[in-house]
Motif scaffolding. Structure first.
Motif, PDB file in Angstrom:
ATOM      1  N   ARG A   3       0.840  -1.192   0.000  1.00 12.90           N
ATOM      2  CA  ARG A   3       0.000   0.000   0.000  1.00 12.90           C
ATOM      3  C   ARG A   3       0.878   1.246   0.000  1.00 12.90           C
ATOM      4  O   ARG A   3       2.053   1.196   0.335  1.00 12.90           O
TER       5      ARG A   3
ATOM      6  N   ASP B 259      -8.499   1.460   6.897  1.00 12.01           N
ATOM      7  CA  ASP B 259      -8.791   1.083   5.521  1.00 12.01           C
ATOM      8  C   ASP B 259      -8.368  -0.363   5.250  1.00 12.01           C
ATOM      9  O   ASP B 259      -9.077  -1.111   4.573  1.00 12.01           O
TER      10      ASP B 259
ATOM     11  N   ARG C  49      -5.290   5.941   9.988  1.00 13.32           N
ATOM     12  CA  ARG C  49      -6.381   5.902   9.009  1.00 13.32           C
ATOM     13  C   ARG C  49      -6.165   4.768   8.009  1.00 13.32           C
ATOM     14  O   ARG C  49      -7.123   4.104   7.582  1.00 13.32           O
ATOM     15  N   GLU C  50      -4.907   4.552   7.638  1.00 17.57           N
ATOM     16  CA  GLU C  50      -4.609   3.480   6.683  1.00 17.57           C
ATOM     17  C   GLU C  50      -4.883   2.106   7.297  1.00 17.57           C
ATOM     18  O   GLU C  50      -5.310   1.177   6.607  1.00 17.57           O
TER      19      GLU C  50
ATOM     20  N   THR D 214     -10.854  -2.623   6.805  1.00 19.36           N
ATOM     21  CA  THR D 214     -12.082  -2.631   6.009  1.00 19.36           C
ATOM     22  C   THR D 214     -11.977  -3.664   4.893  1.00 19.36           C
ATOM     23  O   THR D 214     -12.900  -4.448   4.654  1.00 19.36           O
TER      24      THR D 214
END
Length: 245
Positions: A145, A160, A156-157, A163
């Motif tokens: 990533r 993600d 935040r990553e 998710t």
């Protein structure tokens, strides 16, 4: 380890912890808010359940709940079958939430379950080894990533990343506390919670470390509250001590 104890009591408390991971419904099949609320209730029942039982627990009329359940069945989000006959009259329908997952989530769930169960059977220190195995996995996922430029961006990553793995996370405004509302390994997590959840914690730590973010104070509370596990990223700051946005 930073995976708190008290799991036995929490596992014995109905309703605590995340629901199984499910695929995003196809276009046109997404449930309404009322249907989604019934689906959440249905998911919380490990055994098939009648519309009357769900109505009693939700405070709604049985006919209303039955309509929502039939809509969920039509959308492929639930199944139904007749209960065994017990006397005169037609047996009631029994409803069960459908457990379906996206291909990438199924792949992760299969590999993670096999890893956790192998460690539980063969390792002298299964929790520690599960964290280390998860850490290596998280590092591999992180290098695939785009690297964030700050600790806040790394947090935040992480959300993600989780998710994409099927955890349906929601975070507070600073991404310091994350609720994991689904679990792609829910059955294995109930059988070997400390090992399975240690793999998950290791993945988070490995990703953060790859993104030059401290991870030693991150922690995971399995089956912490109704509908979720809790991931705490409070200690996920830059290795130089800052936390730029």
């Amino acid at each position: 380890m930073n995976i708190p104890t008290g799991l036995e009591q929490r596992l014995a408390t109905p309703g605590l912890g995340p629901r199984p991971t499910r695929a995003t419904p196809p276009a046109g099949a997404a449930p309404s808010r009322a249907e989604a609320a019934v689906l959440d209730l249905l998911t919380a029942h490990p055994e098939p359940v009648t519309a009357a039982a769900l109505a009693q627990s939700s405070g709604q009329h049985t006919n209303t709940v039955r309509e929502h359940l039939d809509a969920l069945v039509e959308a492929g989000l639930a199944t139904r079958e007749r209960a065994d006959s017990a006397g005169r009259g037609r047996p009631a329908w029994l409803y069960t939430a459908t457990e379906v997952q996206q291909p990438v989530v199924r792949e992760y769930a299969g590999l993670a379950t096999a890893l956790a169960m192998q460690l539980a059977r063969t390792s002298d220190h299964p929790r520690d080894d599960a964290v280390e195995a998860g850490r290596a996995w998280g590092q591999q996922l992180a290098v695939e990533r785009t690297a964030p430029s700050s600790a806040a961006g790394a947090r935040r990553e992480v959300v993600d990343l989780l998710t994409g793995l099927g955890f349906d996370p929601t975070a507070d405004s600073r991404v310091l506390a994350v609720r994991l509302r689904q679990c792609p390994l829910i059955a294995a997590a109930r059988e070997e919670p400390e090992v399975v959840c240690s793999v998950h914690l290791g993945i988070v730590r490995g990703a953060l470390e790859t993104w030059h973010t401290r991870s030693d104070e991150t922690s995971l509370v399995p089956f912490a509250e109704p509908g979720a596990c809790l991931l705490h990223l409070t200690g996920a700051t830059s290795r130089t001590g800052g936390d730029r946005p």
